[in-house]
Design a protein around this motif. Structure first.
Motif: not given
Length: 414
Positions: A16, A313, A12, A32, A28, A20, A103, A70, A24, A75, A9, A34
């Protein structure tokens, strides 16, 4: 999908950070990451021109989420890093320091940057007391110069300019607002609402001038400080600080250089997919087809950024979700809580409800019997009902709508 696959991603801000975390939560399974080009944790931007500027809000209080959040979501934060390019063929981004990261899916949430003031390009922009306002660092520099009794010149009478004017006036500065259009908030509100806000600011002591083009600046002999703002009508405004707030430009450079479809914003579908199936985009940097208005729109709106991010997402995790929310915004100035819903372009009638004199009213923008948009001032309960009016395209009777003696909820139900 392998657990080694990376969701990257870039950006931020609100979009963003939300994307992120939500990715999750939607399952995902891989990394991840960010990436943000500022060193601070992702933060709320609306307080920058209000509570954070005045000192009422702190760095901690404007953080979107704690670092622990996070960490718990797995993340990885790469802050203070800037992406230089995207290689779509290799599915890789390269940072300005030359490092690269592959990615599986890329999400762009690059937001926007302040529109530059042409008259400031040759000298004024480099002065220590000339500022744009977009980031925490911008506001930290500005706050150091907002000293009681000093003179502040604001170029631009949009929301940012007027919010800063309200804060600075309360702090005891002498404030001048210079707006090029013939009224403030001209792009987003009706003349009657503009007139109300102009009156409020003038009553608070702001020297508010409309129809004024800024065409130059005078600097001190060391060329370190702006001392005057020059206007095309010959006026000279002496100042100690200058803030330019004349709009936002979507940050689409990375996307355009990578060959994605861009048109005053990265073009995305209702699920935030770009023209490359491995790349999503969300927030102020995007333009999408609005089913509500039947045209492509680009919004500079926190609620829109969050909703687009949630759709992206879910979709990139295989749970397709379409974005069809109604746009809404807000602005705090003095004791006025303004909340707006919808887009007023194309309205053919304005209906006022409540009392402008008592600083409590709604302005309904109608196209026939349909409400396209509503501005509410100090009318929070009616804002929620107004969202229904706009989102559900409920027909209204303009005469009844203006009747403040009948609760709005009764009129919706009728």
């Amino acid at each position: 999908m392998s657990h080694h696959e990376v969701l990257l991603v870039v950006g931020a801000g609100h979009a963003g950070a939300e994307l992120a975390i939500q990715a999750r939560e939607h399952g995902w399974p891989g990394r991840i990451v960010l990436v943000g080009d500022e060193p601070a944790l992702p933060y709320h931007r609306p307080p920058l021109s209000k509570g954070y500027l005045s000192g009422e809000a702190t760095l901690d209080s404007v953080a979107l989420k704690s670092r622990a959040t996070y960490d718990k979501a797995g993340v990885e934060l790469m802050l203070g890093r800037r992406v230089a390019s995207i290689d779509r063929h290799a599915a890789r981004v390269t940072f300005i320091d030359g490092q690269a990261l592959h990615y599986a899916t890329l999400a762009l949430a690059t937001g926007g940057r302040p529109r530059r003031l042409p008259a400031a390009a040759e000298g004024a922009e480099q002065a220590d007391n000339f500022h744009y306002l977009r980031t925490l660092a911008d506001v930290d520099r500005i706050r150091a110069r907002l000293v009681h009794g000093s003179r502040l010149a604001i170029v631009g009478g949009g929301y940012i300019g007027l919010e800063v004017a309200a804060v600075a006036t309360r702090m005891g500065l002498t404030v001048t607002v210079l707006e090029a259009a013939d009224r403030v908030l001209a792009r987003v509100t009706a003349p009657r609402v503009s007139s109300f806000y102009e009156q409020v600011h003038r009553q608070a002591g702001v020297d508010l001038r409309t129809g004024v083009q800024v065409d130059g600046f005078a600097l001190d002999t060391a060329r370190r400080l702006v001392t005057e703002v020059h206007c095309s009508d010959g006026e000279r405004v002496r100042t100690d600080v200058v803030i330019a707030g004349i709009g936002l430009v979507p940050d689409t450079d990375l996307a355009a250089a990578a060959g994605l479809d861009v048109e005053d914003g990265i073009l995305v579908d209702a699920c935030s997919r770009t023209s490359d199936p491995a790349i999503f985009a969300a927030g102020d940097c995007t333009r999408y087809e609005s089913p509500l208005y039947g045209r492509r729109i680009r919004l500079e709106s926190v609620p829109n950024a969050l909703e687009q991010a949630r759709c992206a997402a879910a979709t990139l995790c295989g749970k397709e979700r379409r974005h069809d929310g109604v746009p809404w915004f807000w602005s705090d100035q003095y004791d006025l809580k303004m909340k707006m819903v919808g887009l007023s372009q194309g309205h053919d009638r304005l209906v006022l409800r409540g009392s402008i004199e008592e600083r409590s009213f709604c302005a309904f923008y109608l196209q026939g019997s349909r409400v396209l948009a509503v501005d509410t001032v100090n009318r929070i309960p009616e804002f929620m009902l107004s969202k229904r009016l706009v989102a559900e395209r409920l027909p209204v009777d303009p005469e009844r709508l203006a009747d403040d003696s009948v609760p709005l909820k009764n009129q919706i139900a009728a």
